[in-house]
Structures are given as C-alpha cells and as structure tokens.
Write an enzyme that holds these catalytic residues in place. Sequence first.
Site, mmCIF file in Angstrom:
data_model
loop_
_atom_site.group_PDB
_atom_site.id
_atom_site.type_symbol
_atom_site.label_atom_id
_atom_site.label_comp_id
_atom_site.label_asym_id
_atom_site.label_seq_id
_atom_site.Cartn_x
_atom_site.Cartn_y
_atom_site.Cartn_z
ATOM 1 N N PRO A 1 0.826 -1.214 0.000
ATOM 2 C CA PRO A 1 0.000 0.000 0.000
ATOM 3 C C PRO A 1 0.860 1.263 0.000
ATOM 4 C CG PRO A 1 -0.431 -1.385 1.940
ATOM 5 C CD PRO A 1 0.671 -2.021 1.193
ATOM 6 N N THR B 1 9.526 3.221 -1.903
ATOM 7 C CA THR B 1 10.512 4.104 -2.513
ATOM 8 C C THR B 1 11.719 4.261 -1.592
ATOM 9 O OG1 THR B 1 8.678 5.258 -3.547
ATOM 10 C CG2 THR B 1 10.798 6.345 -3.596
ATOM 11 N N HIS C 1 -13.708 -12.213 14.201
ATOM 12 C CA HIS C 1 -14.014 -12.717 12.865
ATOM 13 C C HIS C 1 -12.854 -13.554 12.318
ATOM 14 C CE1 HIS C 1 -15.847 -12.079 8.731
ATOM 15 N NE2 HIS C 1 -14.606 -12.425 8.412
ATOM 16 N N GLU C 2 -11.661 -12.991 12.409
ATOM 17 C CA GLU C 2 -10.515 -13.712 11.847
ATOM 18 C C GLU C 2 -10.205 -14.966 12.644
ATOM 19 O OE1 GLU C 2 -9.454 -13.112 8.984
ATOM 20 O OE2 GLU C 2 -10.487 -11.184 8.770
HETATM 21 P P1 ADP Z 1 5.793 4.326 -0.851
HETATM 22 O O1 ADP Z 1 6.815 4.486 -1.927
HETATM 23 O O2 ADP Z 1 5.665 2.922 -0.365
HETATM 24 O O3 ADP Z 1 4.462 4.896 -1.181
HETATM 25 P P2 ADP Z 1 7.585 6.023 0.579
HETATM 26 O O4 ADP Z 1 8.791 5.187 0.542
HETATM 27 O O5 ADP Z 1 7.524 7.133 -0.393
HETATM 28 O O6 ADP Z 1 6.289 5.132 0.427
HETATM 29 O O7 ADP Z 1 7.385 6.562 2.053
HETATM 30 C C1 ADP Z 1 7.142 7.898 2.331
HETATM 31 C C2 ADP Z 1 7.871 8.310 3.578
HETATM 32 O O8 ADP Z 1 7.328 7.675 4.718
HETATM 33 C C3 ADP Z 1 9.319 7.927 3.556
HETATM 34 O O9 ADP Z 1 10.093 8.899 2.967
HETATM 35 C C4 ADP Z 1 9.644 7.782 5.030
HETATM 36 O O10 ADP Z 1 9.906 9.052 5.601
HETATM 37 C C5 ADP Z 1 8.357 7.271 5.615
HETATM 38 N N1 ADP Z 1 8.336 5.815 5.727
HETATM 39 C C6 ADP Z 1 7.494 4.990 5.067
HETATM 40 N N2 ADP Z 1 7.704 3.709 5.410
HETATM 41 C C7 ADP Z 1 8.708 3.701 6.284
HETATM 42 C C8 ADP Z 1 9.391 2.651 6.979
HETATM 43 N N3 ADP Z 1 9.050 1.358 6.837
HETATM 44 N N4 ADP Z 1 10.392 2.988 7.807
HETATM 45 C C9 ADP Z 1 10.724 4.289 7.951
HETATM 46 N N5 ADP Z 1 10.137 5.309 7.325
HETATM 47 C C10 ADP Z 1 9.125 5.051 6.497
HETATM 48 ZN ZN ZN Z 2 -13.776 -13.131 6.696
HETATM 49 MG MG MG Z 3 6.574 5.516 -3.674
#
Ligand code: ADP
Ligand code: ZN
Ligand code: MG
Length: 629
Positions: free
Chosen positions: A209, A215, A433-434
């Site tokens: 999600p 990224t 439920h789960e």
């Molecule tokens: P996606 O690409 O999955 O939509 P991003 O990598 O762009 O998400 O995440 C956006 C920001 O949220 C990141 O730059 C970071 O600051 C924070 N973030 C998201 N997930 C994490 C994580 N697992 N650990 C640390 N920071 C996170």
């Molecule tokens: Zn169910």
């Molecule tokens: Mg992204």
Amino acid sequence: MGVKNQAPGSRSRLISNILFILSGIFLFVNLFFPQLFGKPIPQVPYSMFIDQVEDGNVARASVGQNEIIYELKQVNQEESQVLKTNPIFDLELPKRLEEKGVEFAAAPPPKNGWLGNILGWIIPPLIFVAIWQFFISRSAGGAQGALSLTKSRAKVYVDGDSTKVTFDDVAGVEEAKTELTEIVDFLKTPERYKAIGARIPKGVLLVGPPGTGKTLMAKAVAGEAGVSFFSISGSEFVELFVGAGAARVRDLFDQAKQKAPCIIFIDELDAIGQSRGGGNGFVGGNDEREQTLNQLLTEMDGFAAGDATVIVLAATNRPEVLDPALLRPGRFDRQVLVDRPDLSGRKKILEIYAAKVRLDVEVDLKQIATRTPGFAGADLANLVNEAALLAARNNRESVTQADFNEAIERVVAGLEKKSRVLNEKEKQIVAYHEVGHALVGSLMPGGGKVAKISIVPRGMAALGYTLQMPTEDRFLMSESELKDQIATMLGGRAAEEVVFNSITTGASNDLQRATDLAERMVTTYGMSEVLGPLAYEKGQQNFLGQGMGNPRRMVSDETAKAIDQEVKDIVETAHQQALDILSHNRDLLEQIAQEILEVEVIEGEKLQSLLNQAELPQQHTAESETVLA
Ligand code: ADP
Ligand code: ZN
Ligand code: MG
C-alpha cells in the site's frame, strides 16, 4: 540526496524560444505589411485600366485570376510605372489588349524583392522547427530539447553520497529487508554467488500500500549496494509522442549496461505496466504505453542474468493491474511484499523518527504504537512531526505524550475519512471474525493449514486476514475438502454471531465466495446427490483461468429450484458446522482474540500451539465420519 541530473536543457530551450519569437514577428509582418518585402504597387480601378488600354498607354500586362499588373508606356526617360487592378469577369479583355498592341501574359511570377524571396524560403521551415521545439520542450517538462527526446531522464545516484539512505532508516518491513539484503550482497560480491552457480533474480517487484516505504527501501538498496542506481518513475516514460517512452526505456537500459553492475529502479510501475488490452474501453488509445511496456519486456529479456549485472527493482501499489507478462520468470519473478507494519514494526519506525525530535522522558512509544494500527510508515513519520509541531506551538521544550495523543487523534481523523483505520469496536469485531476463520479452518483443514492471522488492515477490502497454506500442491479437491473450505469461509461470520449475537457487513466477501463455491459443487462438479452428476453450467474457463461469466445451461424451473435448494443446503450445513465448532471452543476463541488484539499478528509455532487446543464438537465428529465413510 546527491542527485545528478543529466543534460541541462536550458540552452536548447533558449534557442527554441528565440526561434519562436523570430518566426512570430515574421508572420505578423508578412500578414499585415506584405509590401515591405516587395515594391509597393499602386492599385487603380479597373475602369481606369481599361481607359489606359484604350488610350494605348499600356505597354505590357500580366493577367492573373485576382489581379492584373500592368506597366505604362515610358513617357520620358523616367522609370516605368507599374500599376495593378482587380479584374472583373471580361472575356473581351484579350481581344482588346491585342488590338491595342499590349504585350500580355497570364500568371505572372510574383514580384518580390530578393529579401522577400530569401525569407520566403527560409522562414517557413524555421517556423516549423520552432513549433516542434516548443511542443517538445513542453512535453518534456521544459527540461530538454528535441535531441534528447529519447534520452531517459533517470536520476543517477552514485556511490559515496554523504546523505544516503541505508537499511537502518527503514523499519517494520523485515521480510522485504531480508530479501533486498540478499540482492545488495550479490551486487557487492557477485563472485561468491557465481562460484556456486547461483543466479540472482533479474527483477524484484516491491508491492504494498502507499506510504509503506517502497521508494524509501529502494533508495536504501542504492545506499547500501555501493553501485550506480538509476531511479525513474513509471509516469516519466509515458509521453505525448508515441515511441518516445520506448526509446527512453532503451536508452535507460543502454546506460545501465555500461555502468554495470548497477540497479535500475522504476517507481510506480503500474503507470506503464498496466495490462495490455485491459478493457478500459479505449481502443488504440494506449499505443504509447503498450510500446513502452513491450520495450521494457524486451530489455528485461535481452540481458542474460549472467553477463551484465543489472538488477531491475520496481514498486507498485496496484499489483492487480499489472500485465501478467511482467510477472513471468526472467522478469519481475520475485515479488516482495512491503506491508503496513505490525505493532513491533510501528514501534521501530516511531523510534527512528522520534530520535529526530526532542522527546520528553515519559513518552511511551510502545503505547503510541498500540494506538495506531493500520498506520503506514509515512503516517507514523507524519504523526511524529504533528506531535512536534503541537509541542512547538505550545512553547514546550520537548514533545510529550499528550502531544502524541492529540496528534494521533488528528491523524486518525484524517485517515478515517480514507477508511484506513478501525475504531476499537471494529477492531474487536475483526479480531473475533478472523479467529473464527482460523479455528474452523484448523478443525476442518480442507483448505490447508492455517498459517497466519492478522488484524492489520490491508487495502480497502480486507480489514484483517487469515492465511491458509496448502500442505502440498493440489489439483484435485474432494467433496469433503470443499465443504471444509466453505465452513472455514463462514467461520468469520459465525464468530460474529457467537460472540456479538449480531452480524456486520464485513463478511459479505466471505459469503460471496462460499456461495460461489457451493454453486460450483452442485452445477459444475456434479457433487450433489439430488441432482446427480450433471454439469448444469455452460461457462468455460479460458486459459488464463478467467471465467467467462456463469451462464447456466437451460434448465427446467424445477431443476433450477432444486439447484438453489441444494446450494442453500450446502451453505447452511457448513454455517451450522462453523457455529457448532465456535460455540464448542468459545473459551479458546476468546483467548486467541484477546491475544491478537494485543499483538495484531499471530503466526508460526505460537499459532499452532493455540490452534491445537481446539476440539471438534462430539456430534460433529460423528457426522463428518459418516460423510467421509
Ligand atoms: P511508498 O513508496 O511505499 O508509497 P515512501 O517510501 O515514499 O512510500 O514513504 C514515504 C515516507 O514515509 C518515507 O520517505 C519515510 O519518511 C516514511 N516511511 C514509510 N515507510 C517507512 C518505513 N518502513 N520505515 C521508515 N520510514 C518510512
Ligand atoms: Zn472473513
Ligand atoms: Mg513511492
């Protein structure tokens, strides 16, 4: 972030602008002051022209459709006088001219000055080029000119950046981290892998999600691997001009191969990777994307995993729309789930971001993590920032627990609108439920072994999930296994009935699937004793396993009724079995539900030891033995 953006486009943009302005001026002048480029010719009335002919004053005339240009006889040594007039329809004119001895011809060469001639030849192509340039600079976001239309605009991260992201900056997604660590390891010491003959996957797809850190994770891989890292977003391939995206892909891979070993990261892959011919109603409107996708497939097939070590990473939050061809072996054959973090994951992420603000000593991050189920990493980062803002606004020296509590409420309010966060009551319902699915599934294991229960919300549809793993590859299912599956699907709803004495809308998908399966048992597999081994269903499956609707064979009213009755019986029997099992194991249901409300995910040994305590109700055992006999 040490981004090196290639090919500064400002010079070609300047040239294109100058050309554009120049040609604009020319057009204007030429339209409104055409005489500037030739000698101005005085215009006279047609009657005057005729008079002059009659008087024998005209030396020669050139007769055009819309214009007659004529020269008067030289009266003295001065320059001859040229005049023009607009003709009226006059068939007598040639005769008259001949009589008066006027030299005449049709279709005169236009009398422009040499300047006009040159400009007339040069400017139109220039206008064309200028317009071309204008569109290109616009379509390329103003970044580059015509010659670099086909250049990939990937950002290149080179090793040795001081501000680089590492795996330490990513938390709560351990599974994904492990997978990617292996890839980094391979890039660092390829010899070790090659010596054993191991091959590393060419393509790794990060799925999850939004805001879960896909990224970020890719950047961390770049930071850790110490190799060149080409990063580009899928949408940057999709261009106005058909073929430009494909050319960009080619260029990107060419660059990458020169820099090998290296990583190519394509963010938001769904922008180009959407299923081809996928019925979105547009015919021929997706040429550009399809060409780009085809080029990507070709490039990924083009390099053998052995020679150039180019690894393609990609991220998407909509894996379901991707073209199946992308997921075949040799392409993105490895998929890494980057899911919303569970309790301990959230705590770790909070720790990362809390370290960047000044925290009050009494702040309890564990408690904050407990209160934020369903938050993705980005939400948590946002939460810490909100809390810090609140503290600053209240002139506090450090961020307190109260700030966090208020921040949670704010963020939750925002997220609840997007229906991503459950309130307490909903969370409880989902938990029971789960666990209901899990308990029924463990006692009626036709659908496989229950491997994991989670109440971390995923996506829009599923608020929680129970994962059943098949114990072996199965191609045939027996009748009793199918019945087990139906009971397991109904276990969730049954649990809600047993515990809350009421039902919610959350089970609709379960009911749908259970009913579908029961109907197939009766109409397709001929498993009903009443109706016999007849196939009542005409629907065929195509080779991709997609059903083509579900049209029933023409049946009589009685048969249709009998089918409905039979389907209903199967579902109701299964429902009753699920209810019996859950009432019989009411205490265990309670115990596991409380447990999962605390930790959100239960799996492995712990789950098995809990589920092993479940017992079949007496009368059910007897019943199922007769069925199996
Ligand atoms: P996606 O690409 O999955 O939509 P991003 O990598 O762009 O998400 O995440 C956006 C920001 O949220 C990141 O730059 C970071 O600051 C924070 N973030 C998201 N997930 C994490 C994580 N697992 N650990 C640390 N920071 C996170
Ligand atoms: Zn169910
Ligand atoms: Mg992204």
